[in-house]
Enzyme design. Structure first.
Site, PDB file in Angstrom:
ATOM      1  N   PHE A 308       0.811  -1.217   0.000  1.00  0.00           N
ATOM      2  CA  PHE A 308       0.000   0.000   0.000  1.00  0.00           C
ATOM      3  C   PHE A 308       0.849   1.273   0.000  1.00  0.00           C
ATOM      4  O   PHE A 308       1.843   1.374   0.712  1.00  0.00           O
ATOM      5  CB  PHE A 308      -0.925   0.005   1.219  1.00  0.00           C
ATOM      6  N   ASP A 310      -0.418   4.579   0.945  1.00  0.00           N
ATOM      7  CA  ASP A 310      -1.670   5.106   1.479  1.00  0.00           C
ATOM      8  C   ASP A 310      -1.931   6.569   1.144  1.00  0.00           C
ATOM      9  O   ASP A 310      -3.078   6.962   0.923  1.00  0.00           O
ATOM     10  CB  ASP A 310      -1.689   4.936   3.002  1.00  0.00           C
ATOM     11  N   GLY A 396      -7.223   1.963   7.348  1.00  0.00           N
ATOM     12  CA  GLY A 396      -7.549   0.556   7.494  1.00  0.00           C
ATOM     13  C   GLY A 396      -7.307   0.093   8.913  1.00  0.00           C
ATOM     14  O   GLY A 396      -7.908   0.582   9.870  1.00  0.00           O
ATOM     15  N   ASN A 397      -6.377  -0.844   9.070  1.00  0.00           N
ATOM     16  CA  ASN A 397      -6.125  -1.425  10.385  1.00  0.00           C
ATOM     17  C   ASN A 397      -5.117  -0.646  11.213  1.00  0.00           C
ATOM     18  O   ASN A 397      -5.018  -0.857  12.423  1.00  0.00           O
ATOM     19  CB  ASN A 397      -5.640  -2.877  10.235  1.00  0.00           C
ATOM     20  N   TYR A 398      -4.365   0.269  10.594  1.00  0.00           N
ATOM     21  CA  TYR A 398      -3.314   0.981  11.324  1.00  0.00           C
ATOM     22  C   TYR A 398      -3.699   2.421  11.608  1.00  0.00           C
ATOM     23  O   TYR A 398      -4.369   3.084  10.809  1.00  0.00           O
ATOM     24  CB  TYR A 398      -1.992   0.951  10.551  1.00  0.00           C
ATOM     25  N   ASP A 399      -3.233   2.907  12.777  1.00  0.00           N
ATOM     26  CA  ASP A 399      -3.378   4.307  13.163  1.00  0.00           C
ATOM     27  C   ASP A 399      -1.983   4.921  13.252  1.00  0.00           C
ATOM     28  O   ASP A 399      -1.078   4.335  13.871  1.00  0.00           O
ATOM     29  CB  ASP A 399      -4.067   4.434  14.520  1.00  0.00           C
ATOM     30  N   TYR A 400      -1.819   6.087  12.648  1.00  0.00           N
ATOM     31  CA  TYR A 400      -0.547   6.804  12.669  1.00  0.00           C
ATOM     32  C   TYR A 400      -0.740   8.112  13.438  1.00  0.00           C
ATOM     33  O   TYR A 400      -1.535   8.965  13.041  1.00  0.00           O
ATOM     34  CB  TYR A 400      -0.065   7.110  11.257  1.00  0.00           C
TER      35      TYR A 400
END
Length: 650
Positions: A308, A310, A396-400
């Site tokens: 990805f 993103d 999606g599944n990750y937070d930054y």
């Protein structure tokens, strides 16, 4: 509304805005966004089928014009740069690029983009793609054959990358998950099914159901905390900063903060006060996250395409979340909104997507105890207080969690915290002792393999250290043997010294870190301190940065060649801001940072840009499940002979 009336109203709004802390790099206002879409819709494009807005942002004004306008000398201040917007729309299966002059209400330029790659997906497209499998008869049969309730199925569309195809179209591949009452959707994959979707026609064009695996148990996968969260305090009673429009002033810093759908938070025209001259000196013209790259290391049919990018494919700002007081930001924070264009071109308000707050570092910014003054013990120091600008993007599944932290010593610390939930695949294994094959990841729970992957966040850093003419200096530490001449007065056999090399071209500006000791500095060779040192800022990585381990001929690496080096320095070009190229989706590597750097332009005493990759090789562990504790990365830009002495002392 009549076009002339709209123009008059817009002019009134512009005049009002200019009188209230206007800055040439201010993001487009809601009125400017709506005006842009109005002009586009009234053009010939308005008659085309399925007109959709994929990008609508400020057309970057000329840098020299901006700097002249910001000059403190009123006699040299020109009129403000014209407000123009840059728009990318899709209509009739083609991509159009337009520049809109918001002063004249006219289209300044228009062209059809015919190169490789596509613009980012809209959230409406992603939403429709997520629902499409649920109405597709073969998919419904697959769910029924697995004895699952389709009302408990969620599908998530993923971008597909590029793997050598001569012709491409806008595609997504949907993977599906079985909630069955669980809120941690990503932990319950329905393995073996892949749904390929043509986005322009919004139809399923390929379907595969290759095998079945047991769906992981929902027991123990809830990511919601069972503990009452502690309030987020910083022990700083007063805000200590001022926000005037998009301008921020705090302590010895002033800078501009913006927000865009693609980059999220942007920091511009950052200057620091010189305590000796009482004048602000330039440090950074523009800084933001330029691209991300998250390739998964599973080459099987269901996973190989998950590589990805993103920011270019979805948008960091568009994925920003509403920050939660006392969780994301402390009680003394000021919250800022952002505005982006929706798929129909109308302005959408994103509430509380940034916060600004003073942070108590619970340490000393400096201290010293002196015991060598007869009869006295003298201690002096100062508590570490800094200013943070924060945003959080959920992709999606990750937070930054992205921070820009300004320090009173003149440093800028840039940090990113990775958290969220792992992307996993279902397996029949319930114990690691059963595994005899390469599963491309770690068994983190029964029937659950978390796949190995990388994270790269590429930062765009247009540093203007005390002016535009800058150079990259590599301060290399070299071991030296003590010569025979010195042996009469020294028992030492070796020491290290510093050998400085100035990068001449962009090839010299590609730097690997970790093998040999070196400090990297951006210096202004035209400015010196009172005692003759060249002024500069140095890059301090916070950990050994990962670089890509993919082979040069692998298709994801062709697209993301900018991950081969942690540091790049290129000549400034207003059009070169996105490391993966402007059109990231299905790109082929013919645009972007690696291509620009290959031109090998001169970078000595030039207007230059530093690009820095915060990289992680992520081998999953059981502690990362069901939700991953934050993993920190980042870097610091620290003054190095920029001031005549410690600015904390003055």
């Amino acid at each position: 509304m009549n076009t002339s009336i709209l123009a008059i109203l817009f002019l009134i709004q512009c005049v009002f805005t200019l009188g209230l802390h206007f800055h040439p790099l201010d993001p487009l206002t809601p009125q400017e966004i709506n005006k842009t879409s109005f002009i586009v819709k009234k053009s010939h494009l308005g008659n085309l089928k399925d007109l959709t807005f994929h990008y609508l942002d400020l057309e970057e004004p000329n840098k020299s014009h901006v700097l002249q306008w910001l000059s403190p000398n009123p006699s040299k201040k020109p009129p403000p740069p014209r407000r123009r917007s840059f728009v990318v729309v899709r209509a009739g299966g083609q991509t159009y690029e337009l520049i809109i002059d918001l002063t004249t209400s006219k289209i300044a330029s228009s062209r059809i983009y015919t190169g490789h790659g596509f613009p980012s997906f809209t959230f409406i497209e992603l939403f429709k793609a997520s629902k499409l499998p649920l109405t597709y008869p073969p998919f419904k049969k697959s769910i029924l054959d697995r004895s699952l309730n389709i009302s408990e199925v969620s599908c998530i569309p993923f971008t597909v990358g590029w793997y050598g195809e001569t012709t491409t179209r806008r595609e997504l591949k949907a993977s599906c998950f079985y909630r069955d009452g669980s809120v941690n959707v990503f932990t319950r994959p329905i393995e073996g099914i892949t749904v390929t979707i043509d986005v322009d026609s919004m139809q399923v064009i390929k379907y595969s159901d290759r095998f079945r695996k047991p769906i992981p148990d929902k027991e123990g996968n809830d990511f919601r905390t069972k503990h009452r969260p502690f309030p987020f305090f910083c022990n700083v009673s007063d805000t200590g900063f001022k926000i005037l429009g998009n301008r921020v002033k705090w302590a010895n810093w002033k800078f501009h903060v913006g927000f865009t759908a693609r980059a999220g938070v942007t920091i511009s025209t950052a200057s620091v006060l010189d305590p000796r001259t009482k004048r602000f000196r330039r440090v950074m013209y523009r800084g933001h996250v330029s691209e991300t790259f998250v390739p998964y290391m599973d080459p099987t049919y269901e996973w190989y395409y998950r590589t990805f990018m993103d920011i270019g494919e979805f948008g960091f700002g568009r994925s920003a979340v509403n920050l939660q007081p006392l969780i994301d930001c402390p009680q003394n924070a000021a919250f800022l909104d952002g505005h982006v264009a929706g798929p129909d071109g109308t302005a959408q308000k994103m509430t509380n997507v940034m916060c600004v707050f003073e942070k108590n570092g619970y340490g000393a910014s400096f201290r010293h105890t002196e015991i060598n003054v007869p009869g006295q013990v003298i201690t002096s120091g100062e508590a570490e207080i800094s200013l943070v600008v924060r945003m959080v993007a959920t992709l999606g599944n990750y937070d930054y969690i992205v921070d820009w932290e300004f320090k009173k010593n003149g440093a800028i610390r840039v940090g990113v915290d990775l958290t969220g939930v792992l992307e996993v695949k279902a397996t029949s294994y319930t114990s690691n002792d059963q595994i005899t094959e390469n599963v491309y990841g770690t068994l983190v729970a029964k029937n659950t393999i978390a796949v190995n992957h990388d994270h790269y966040l590429t930062y765009y850093l247009d540093l203007d250290v005390d002016g535009n003419g800058n150079s990259l200096v590599k301060a290399k530490l070299k071991t030296v043997r003590v010569t025979e001449v010195n042996k009469t007065s020294s028992r030492r056999k070796s020491y290290w010294t510093v050998v400085k090399e100035t990068a001449k071209t962009e090839a010299d500006g590609r730097v690997r870190l970790g093998s040999d000791p070196v400090e990297l500095l951006i210096v202004n060779p035209n400015k010196k301190t009172k005692i003759g040192n060249t002024v500069g800022y140095r890059l301090i990585p916070e950990h050994l940065q990962a670089t890509s381990l993919l082979t040069d001929d692998d298709y994801p690496e062709l697209r993301a060649g900018y991950t081969k080096y942690p540091v790049w320095v290129t000549a400034y070009d207003r059009s070169e801001r996105w490391a993966g190229g402007f059109y990231s989706d299905r790109s082929r590597g013919d645009d972007g940072l690696a291509v620009w750097s290959s031109r090998n332009r001169e970078i000595e005493n030039k207007d230059i840009v530093m690009w820095y990759n915060v990289g992680f090789h992520h081998i999953p562990y059981q502690e990362d499940f069901p939700v991953m504790p934050t993993l920190h990365g980042g870097f610091t830009l620290r003054p190095s002979n920029f001031f005549d002495n410690d600015p904390l002392i003055g």
